[in-house]
Design a protein around this motif. Structure first.
Motif, PDB file in Angstrom:
ATOM      1  N   LEU A 332       0.828 -11.195  -1.263  1.00  0.00           N
ATOM      2  CA  LEU A 332       0.124 -10.623  -0.143  1.00  0.00           C
ATOM      3  C   LEU A 332      -0.487 -11.780   0.554  1.00  0.00           C
ATOM      4  CD1 LEU A 332      -1.640  -7.855  -1.593  1.00  0.00           C
ATOM      5  CD2 LEU A 332       0.481  -7.670  -0.488  1.00  0.00           C
ATOM      6  N   ARG A 333      -0.208 -11.739   1.968  1.00  0.00           N
ATOM      7  CA  ARG A 333      -0.821 -13.030   2.717  1.00  0.00           C
ATOM      8  C   ARG A 333      -1.877 -12.521   3.383  1.00  0.00           C
ATOM      9  NH1 ARG A 333       4.251 -16.940   4.889  1.00  0.00           N
ATOM     10  NH2 ARG A 333       5.412 -17.037   2.828  1.00  0.00           N
ATOM     11  N   VAL A 334      -2.771 -13.548   3.812  1.00  0.00           N
ATOM     12  CA  VAL A 334      -3.979 -13.123   4.644  1.00  0.00           C
ATOM     13  C   VAL A 334      -4.228 -14.655   5.565  1.00  0.00           C
ATOM     14  CG1 VAL A 334      -4.932 -11.579   3.143  1.00  0.00           C
ATOM     15  CG2 VAL A 334      -5.505 -13.871   2.664  1.00  0.00           C
ATOM     16  N   ASP A 335      -4.864 -14.305   6.645  1.00  0.00           N
ATOM     17  CA  ASP A 335      -5.245 -15.191   7.401  1.00  0.00           C
ATOM     18  C   ASP A 335      -6.581 -16.298   6.762  1.00  0.00           C
ATOM     19  OD1 ASP A 335      -5.151 -16.846  10.099  1.00  0.00           O
ATOM     20  OD2 ASP A 335      -7.093 -16.154  10.072  1.00  0.00           O
ATOM     21  N   GLY A 336      -6.533 -17.421   6.626  1.00  0.00           N
ATOM     22  CA  GLY A 336      -7.121 -18.206   5.856  1.00  0.00           C
ATOM     23  C   GLY A 336      -8.809 -18.186   6.808  1.00  0.00           C
ATOM     24  N   ALA A 337      -8.857 -18.310   8.033  1.00  0.00           N
ATOM     25  CA  ALA A 337     -10.085 -18.035   8.858  1.00  0.00           C
ATOM     26  C   ALA A 337     -10.869 -16.876   8.514  1.00  0.00           C
ATOM     27  CB  ALA A 337     -10.186 -18.472  10.194  1.00  0.00           C
ATOM     28  N   ARG A 338     -10.160 -15.872   8.674  1.00  0.00           N
ATOM     29  CA  ARG A 338     -10.719 -14.418   8.599  1.00  0.00           C
ATOM     30  C   ARG A 338     -11.103 -14.412   7.173  1.00  0.00           C
ATOM     31  NH1 ARG A 338      -7.840  -9.211   8.665  1.00  0.00           N
ATOM     32  NH2 ARG A 338      -9.466  -7.630   8.717  1.00  0.00           N
ATOM     33  N   PHE A 339     -10.269 -14.626   6.288  1.00  0.00           N
ATOM     34  CA  PHE A 339     -10.498 -14.205   4.883  1.00  0.00           C
ATOM     35  C   PHE A 339     -11.836 -15.081   4.586  1.00  0.00           C
ATOM     36  CE2 PHE A 339      -9.720 -15.274   0.255  1.00  0.00           C
ATOM     37  CZ  PHE A 339      -9.726 -13.895  -0.287  1.00  0.00           C
ATOM     38  N   ILE A 340     -11.862 -16.433   4.859  1.00  0.00           N
ATOM     39  CA  ILE A 340     -13.217 -17.090   4.199  1.00  0.00           C
ATOM     40  C   ILE A 340     -14.427 -16.826   5.100  1.00  0.00           C
ATOM     41  CG2 ILE A 340     -14.155 -19.339   4.116  1.00  0.00           C
ATOM     42  CD1 ILE A 340     -10.944 -20.331   3.769  1.00  0.00           C
ATOM     43  N   GLU A 341     -14.282 -16.388   6.216  1.00  0.00           N
ATOM     44  CA  GLU A 341     -15.417 -16.181   7.063  1.00  0.00           C
ATOM     45  C   GLU A 341     -15.916 -14.889   6.827  1.00  0.00           C
ATOM     46  OE1 GLU A 341     -17.092 -18.348   8.640  1.00  0.00           O
ATOM     47  OE2 GLU A 341     -15.822 -20.148   8.361  1.00  0.00           O
ATOM     48  N   THR A 342     -15.070 -13.637   6.706  1.00  0.00           N
ATOM     49  CA  THR A 342     -15.516 -12.456   6.652  1.00  0.00           C
ATOM     50  C   THR A 342     -14.511 -11.928   5.548  1.00  0.00           C
ATOM     51  OG1 THR A 342     -13.954 -11.818   8.253  1.00  0.00           O
ATOM     52  CG2 THR A 342     -16.290 -12.120   9.119  1.00  0.00           C
ATOM     53  N   PRO A 343     -14.784 -12.176   4.310  1.00  0.00           N
ATOM     54  CA  PRO A 343     -13.838 -11.618   3.206  1.00  0.00           C
ATOM     55  C   PRO A 343     -14.222  -9.917   2.999  1.00  0.00           C
ATOM     56  CG  PRO A 343     -15.716 -12.768   2.201  1.00  0.00           C
ATOM     57  CD  PRO A 343     -15.597 -12.996   3.806  1.00  0.00           C
ATOM     58  N   GLU A 344     -15.569  -9.321   3.449  1.00  0.00           N
ATOM     59  CA  GLU A 344     -15.825  -8.006   3.344  1.00  0.00           C
ATOM     60  C   GLU A 344     -14.761  -7.285   4.124  1.00  0.00           C
ATOM     61  OE1 GLU A 344     -18.292  -9.722   6.589  1.00  0.00           O
ATOM     62  OE2 GLU A 344     -17.708 -10.083   4.377  1.00  0.00           O
ATOM     63  N   THR A 345     -14.199  -7.765   5.243  1.00  0.00           N
ATOM     64  CA  THR A 345     -12.884  -7.117   5.874  1.00  0.00           C
ATOM     65  C   THR A 345     -11.803  -6.941   5.162  1.00  0.00           C
ATOM     66  OG1 THR A 345     -12.233  -8.876   6.969  1.00  0.00           O
ATOM     67  CG2 THR A 345     -14.195  -7.880   8.211  1.00  0.00           C
ATOM     68  N   TYR A 346     -11.521  -7.477   4.191  1.00  0.00           N
ATOM     69  CA  TYR A 346     -10.463  -7.391   3.347  1.00  0.00           C
ATOM     70  C   TYR A 346     -10.660  -6.523   2.232  1.00  0.00           C
ATOM     71  CZ  TYR A 346      -7.803 -10.799   5.905  1.00  0.00           C
ATOM     72  OH  TYR A 346      -7.297 -11.765   7.020  1.00  0.00           O
ATOM     73  N   THR A 347     -11.604  -6.567   1.573  1.00  0.00           N
ATOM     74  CA  THR A 347     -11.861  -6.078  -0.020  1.00  0.00           C
ATOM     75  C   THR A 347     -13.571  -6.043  -0.122  1.00  0.00           C
ATOM     76  OG1 THR A 347     -11.455  -6.104  -2.199  1.00  0.00           O
ATOM     77  CG2 THR A 347     -11.816  -8.067  -1.137  1.00  0.00           C
ATOM     78  N   ASP A 348     -13.750  -4.831  -1.054  1.00  0.00           N
ATOM     79  CA  ASP A 348     -14.951  -4.850  -1.535  1.00  0.00           C
ATOM     80  C   ASP A 348     -15.321  -5.595  -2.683  1.00  0.00           C
ATOM     81  OD1 ASP A 348     -15.447  -2.940   0.550  1.00  0.00           O
ATOM     82  OD2 ASP A 348     -14.812  -1.389  -0.728  1.00  0.00           O
ATOM     83  N   PHE A 349     -14.379  -6.253  -3.089  1.00  0.00           N
ATOM     84  CA  PHE A 349     -14.672  -7.123  -4.503  1.00  0.00           C
ATOM     85  C   PHE A 349     -15.256  -8.571  -3.880  1.00  0.00           C
ATOM     86  CE2 PHE A 349     -10.748  -5.213  -6.765  1.00  0.00           C
ATOM     87  CZ  PHE A 349     -11.560  -4.071  -6.977  1.00  0.00           C
ATOM     88  N   HIS A 350     -15.780  -9.183  -4.884  1.00  0.00           N
ATOM     89  CA  HIS A 350     -16.166 -10.654  -4.878  1.00  0.00           C
ATOM     90  C   HIS A 350     -14.959 -11.463  -4.463  1.00  0.00           C
ATOM     91  CE1 HIS A 350     -18.091 -14.320  -5.479  1.00  0.00           C
ATOM     92  NE2 HIS A 350     -19.278 -13.882  -4.801  1.00  0.00           N
ATOM     93  N   VAL A 351     -15.124 -12.380  -3.854  1.00  0.00           N
ATOM     94  CA  VAL A 351     -13.907 -13.423  -3.362  1.00  0.00           C
ATOM     95  C   VAL A 351     -13.445 -14.136  -4.540  1.00  0.00           C
ATOM     96  CG1 VAL A 351     -13.235 -15.513  -2.126  1.00  0.00           C
ATOM     97  CG2 VAL A 351     -14.686 -13.753  -1.187  1.00  0.00           C
ATOM     98  N   SER A 352     -14.334 -14.412  -5.637  1.00  0.00           N
ATOM     99  CA  SER A 352     -13.697 -15.072  -6.692  1.00  0.00           C
ATOM    100  C   SER A 352     -13.110 -13.924  -7.702  1.00  0.00           C
ATOM    101  CB  SER A 352     -14.919 -15.526  -7.701  1.00  0.00           C
ATOM    102  OG  SER A 352     -15.736 -14.500  -7.859  1.00  0.00           O
ATOM    103  N   ASP A 353     -13.074 -12.647  -7.447  1.00  0.00           N
ATOM    104  CA  ASP A 353     -12.557 -11.559  -8.344  1.00  0.00           C
ATOM    105  C   ASP A 353     -10.911 -10.986  -7.738  1.00  0.00           C
ATOM    106  OD1 ASP A 353     -14.550 -11.779 -10.234  1.00  0.00           O
ATOM    107  OD2 ASP A 353     -15.687 -10.020  -9.105  1.00  0.00           O
ATOM    108  N   ILE A 354     -10.811 -11.700  -6.511  1.00  0.00           N
ATOM    109  CA  ILE A 354      -9.754 -11.012  -5.948  1.00  0.00           C
ATOM    110  C   ILE A 354      -8.246 -11.391  -6.525  1.00  0.00           C
ATOM    111  CG2 ILE A 354      -8.527 -10.783  -3.643  1.00  0.00           C
ATOM    112  CD1 ILE A 354     -10.860 -10.882  -2.279  1.00  0.00           C
ATOM    113  N   SER A 355      -8.257 -12.703  -6.857  1.00  0.00           N
ATOM    114  CA  SER A 355      -7.046 -13.488  -7.597  1.00  0.00           C
ATOM    115  C   SER A 355      -6.527 -12.764  -8.776  1.00  0.00           C
ATOM    116  CB  SER A 355      -7.215 -15.098  -7.492  1.00  0.00           C
ATOM    117  OG  SER A 355      -6.242 -15.495  -7.938  1.00  0.00           O
ATOM    118  N   GLY A 356      -7.882 -12.614  -9.617  1.00  0.00           N
ATOM    119  CA  GLY A 356      -7.607 -12.112 -11.019  1.00  0.00           C
ATOM    120  C   GLY A 356      -7.219 -10.610 -10.762  1.00  0.00           C
TER     121      GLY A 356
END
Length: 421
Positions: A332-356
């Protein structure tokens, strides 16, 4: 018991001796000898009976021991099978999955607690504030209201369709590749085919300048078919050189919906099954979610041939990952700027847990449009390692000996590393 039997034998021998002496008129010596012989015969007979009994008892004991040993052997075999089954369970991986689930659950609980605390604070502030009188607003006459603004239309490509059609007829479409690198080494792990259009003045136009958006579906089909041919050529020749690579190539709903194009696509993949696992078709999230039943059947056929899918321009990661993995989605591909600045728009998980979480379904997360070192550091802190962007490596031309237009004699050249594509 045996002593009593021997006593009876002795008494019987004495009786026979007395009978011989008194009844048969034997001499005393002869009568005594007759008694002794009879007693000896009785003792020998008794000993034989006792020996047979002992042998029978011993044989029975041996048979019982054999049965016990056979039962123990069966129990040992069953125990060995259970131990092998426990060994095959791979408890380490299961423990890692449980740890990941516990980590995700802890993050969700923390977020829920924060949300509840925030709601309680808001409720406390609202109860403490004095009740304000609501003043009705004057109703604006309907006739005086301005009409609603029309939604802004997406601008079309800078190059018209006719000019694009002419360029395709003149074979001025070329493909460059942009690597997808793994952090922190920044070593390429895959490449994306990027279509470029050579203009009449020799300059190269990007896909955003010529790819049709609303019309020109036949041109999109031609471009994607050319990308497939180019990808097959690169994959086969890199595999022959001993450095197989993973290639991402574009695929849209126009190609999936076109019957001839879909049949040709499946036929090409079937004829190149050896390199099909190294091909990943890049589909936008809008095209993936809007697939018709016919397009889904074509996508399922592509997955059965060994190729995979990567969903680009993801607006949210709140999706059924198990269903995506079953459909052949590998990343899955996400935009870097939006993913880093507003990760809550992508998922309810913590950023460090998404990859796992995605790794549990064998789906990779690729962050695109990387524009600086700060973004790379933040991604590394979140255990996200697959990135792409012009800051890391812009698109570049394919090595001549790997492209579709290379000469057949290139195969005799020494193989080089895949990083030099």
């Amino acid at each position: 018991m045996q002593a009593l039997v021997y006593l009876f034998i002795a008494l019987a021998g004495a009786g026979f001796g007395a009978l011989a002496y008194f009844g048969l008129a034997f001499t005393p010596a002869t009568a005594i000898l007759v008694g002794l012989v009879f007693s000896a015969i009785g003792v020998i007979f008794m000993e034989r009976v006792l020996r047979q009994r002992a042998e029978n008892r011993l044989e029975k004991a041996i048979q019982d021991l054999s049965r016990l040993l056979a039962t123990d052997a069966q129990a040992g075999a069953v125990l060995g099978q259970r131990i092998n089954a426990l060994t095959d369970l791979n408890p380490g991986q299961r423990l890692e999955t449980v740890e990941a689930d516990i980590s995700v659950l802890g993050t969700v609980i923390r977020q829920v607690a924060e949300a509840v605390a925030e709601m309680e604070d808001k409720a406390a502030r609202n109860s403490a504030a004095p009740a304000a009188m609501s003043v009705p607003r004057a109703v604006e006459p309907t006739a005086l209201r301005p009409p609603p603004a029309a939604p802004a239309e997406e601008p079309g490509p800078a190059i018209p369709l006719e000019m694009l059609r002419q360029a395709l007829e003149e074979n001025r479409l070329v493909f460059h590749i942009q690597p997808i690198v793994r952090l922190p080494q920044r070593r390429p792990v895959a490449y994306e085919l990027v279509p470029r259009l050579m203009l009449e003045d020799g300059e190269l136009a990007g896909a955003v300048d010529f790819m049709p958006r609303r019309k020109g579906g036949d041109l999109v089909v031609r471009i994607e078919a050319a990308a497939l041919v180019e990808a097959i050529a690169i994959a086969r020749r890199s595999r022959t050189g001993g450095q197989p690579v993973t290639l991402y190539l574009p695929l849209s709903g126009a190609s999936l919906d076109d019957e001839d194009a879909a049949e040709q696509l499946l036929a090409v993949l079937d004829a190149n099954r050896s390199v099909a696992p190294g091909l990943v078709f890049l589909v936008t999230e809008s095209d993936w979610s809007a697939m018709s039943p016919r397009q889904k059947s074509v996508a399922a056929g592509i997955a059965r041939k060994g190729a995979g899918f990567s969903i680009a321009a993801m607006r949210s990661l709140r999706a059924d990952m198990a269903d995506l993995a079953a459909s052949g989605v590998r990343s899955l591909r996400v935009d870097g700027a939006r993913f880093i600045e507003t990760p809550e728009t992508y998922t309810d998980f913590h950023v460090s847990d998404i990859s796992g979480y995605l790794k549990r379904f064998e789906i990779q997360l690729i962050v695109t449009n990387i524009a600086g070192e700060r973004q790379i550091v933040e991604l590394l802190d979140s255990d996200i390692t697959l990135v792409q962007g012009d800051y890391l490596a812009p698109p570049g031309p394919v090595r001549p000996d790997l492209s579709f237009d290379s000469q057949r004699s290139v195969g005799a050249q020494p193989a080089r590393r895949a990083e030099s594509l």
